[in-house]
Scaffold this active site. Structure first.
Site, mmCIF file in Angstrom:
data_model
loop_
_atom_site.group_PDB
_atom_site.id
_atom_site.type_symbol
_atom_site.label_atom_id
_atom_site.label_comp_id
_atom_site.label_asym_id
_atom_site.label_seq_id
_atom_site.Cartn_x
_atom_site.Cartn_y
_atom_site.Cartn_z
ATOM 1 N N SER A 33 0.836 -1.194 0.000
ATOM 2 C CA SER A 33 0.000 0.000 0.000
ATOM 3 C C SER A 33 0.881 1.258 0.000
ATOM 4 O O SER A 33 1.672 1.445 -0.917
ATOM 5 C CB SER A 33 -0.962 -0.037 1.193
ATOM 6 O OG SER A 33 -2.041 0.848 1.010
ATOM 7 N N ASP A 60 -9.360 -5.793 -4.746
ATOM 8 C CA ASP A 60 -8.896 -4.510 -4.208
ATOM 9 C C ASP A 60 -9.402 -3.374 -5.101
ATOM 10 O O ASP A 60 -9.145 -3.371 -6.304
ATOM 11 C CB ASP A 60 -7.364 -4.517 -4.167
ATOM 12 C CG ASP A 60 -6.773 -3.274 -3.527
ATOM 13 O OD1 ASP A 60 -7.535 -2.389 -3.089
ATOM 14 O OD2 ASP A 60 -5.529 -3.195 -3.471
ATOM 15 N N HIS A 85 -7.239 -6.022 -0.410
ATOM 16 C CA HIS A 85 -6.082 -5.167 -0.170
ATOM 17 C C HIS A 85 -5.312 -5.651 1.061
ATOM 18 O O HIS A 85 -5.891 -5.908 2.104
ATOM 19 C CB HIS A 85 -6.572 -3.730 0.033
ATOM 20 C CG HIS A 85 -5.510 -2.693 0.028
ATOM 21 N ND1 HIS A 85 -4.708 -2.442 -1.072
ATOM 22 C CD2 HIS A 85 -5.092 -1.823 0.983
ATOM 23 C CE1 HIS A 85 -3.867 -1.459 -0.794
ATOM 24 N NE2 HIS A 85 -4.081 -1.071 0.450
#
Length: 309
Positions: free
Chosen positions: A153, A252, A283
């Site tokens: 991320s 995601d 995610h």
């Protein structure tokens, strides 16, 4: 004095007096005892800022020269820590599986420390690595000519920006030969199709909040730390960019951002860019389920990349 909440999600609250409340998940202490093929300890990179890290080393270190993987945790630049239980187990197991030294960096968080501070802190970890190798016993086997940058991320975003800074710095203290962004976190003022989908409303709202908290005052999501297209990098510099393995997750809503990142690097002429999609996963699933079959496959794919470069 009364305070009001000016930004809020299930993960973070920012109050009108500038104080910040973050949620606290389960954490894991470092342990010098060998566990599951690895051991780990916490170190200080810069006590004044502060920047800290957790080093994981595999049991197979005697007489071996090992690659180094610098890992930058996710959390929208605003939350996260190397001490979180999911990161601890994922990175410890990765160290053992890949026979690599893994250094997980705790950089300073926004909104108290807005970008580009996270980039600066994580680049400082490379300088620290070079400086500490001669005296730190856990780094004696580190091969500083085989350094990888990874993160999930926001950490995937950081890995990319640290790689750019390493190219700009003619005196970069290590040789970065690969970056491994996992579900990388980028954005722009223009929405992707998934971000405009009806079911993405809550995700987009949270996403926008994290960008507001982390981007420098007065700028928007076309800031160069967010929008890939805004950073000025020369053709010569792109030719020096390391090999890249990008992971995206099928469920995601940021998947398109990761795919666009890989496509962007390909268009810039980066010599090797590989994209892997993990089907039916969300995610940063590897942080929430570090013992899952999908996570084990992710670790294997990372290991294959590390030992193929």
């Amino acid at each position: 004095m009364d305070t009001t909440v000016i930004e809020s999600s299930e993960f973070i609250k920012v109050l009108s007096d500038s104080s910040v409340e973050r949620f606290t998940p389960l954490t894991a202490p470092a342990s010098l005892d060998l566990y599951n093929g690895y051991k780990c300890k916490d170190v200080t990179i810069d006590p004044l800022k502060p920047i800290t890290a957790r080093i994981f080393i595999p049991s197979t270190t005697v007489g071996a020269t090992l690659p180094v993987l610098m890992y930058f945790h996710g959390g929208g630049f605003c939350i996260g820590s190397t001490t979180w239980l999911g990161y601890h187990h994922f990175l410890g197991d990765l160290s053992a599986a890949s026979e690599s030294i893994v250094i997980s960096v705790d950089y300073r968080l926004a909104p108290e420390n807005k970008l580009p501070i996270a980039y600066e802190d994580c680049y400082a970890s490379l300088v620290w690595l070079r400086q500490q190798k001669p005296t730190e016993p856990w780094l004696q086997n580190a091969d500083l000519s085989r350094v990888f940058l990874s993160g999930d991320s926001a950490g995937g975003n950081i890995a990319y920006h640290v790689a750019i800074r390493a190219i700009w710095d003619e005196e970069c203290p290590v040789r970065i030969i690969g970056i491994i962004p996992i579900h990388p976190y980028f954005g722009s003022e223009k929405r992707t199709e998934l971000e405009m989908r009806q079911g993405s409303t809550d995700d987009v709202k949270s996403n926008d909040m994290f960008w507001r908290l982390s981007i420098p005052e007065g700028l928007n999501r076309d800031y160069e730390g967010c929008n890939l297209e805004r950073m000025e990098v020369s053709e010569f510099e792109w030719n020096r960019f390391p090999n890249v393995l990008v992971f995206v997750a099928g469920l995601d809503f940021l998947k398109e951002r990761g795919e666009a990142f890989a496509e962007f690097l390909n268009k810039k002429g980066v010599k090797e860019v590989k994209l892997i999609e993990t089907k039916d996963e969300k995610h940063v699933f590897h942080v929430f389920r570090p013992d899952s079959e999908s996570t084990r496959l992710l670790q294997k794919q990372m290991n294959d990349f590390i030992h193929s470069v």
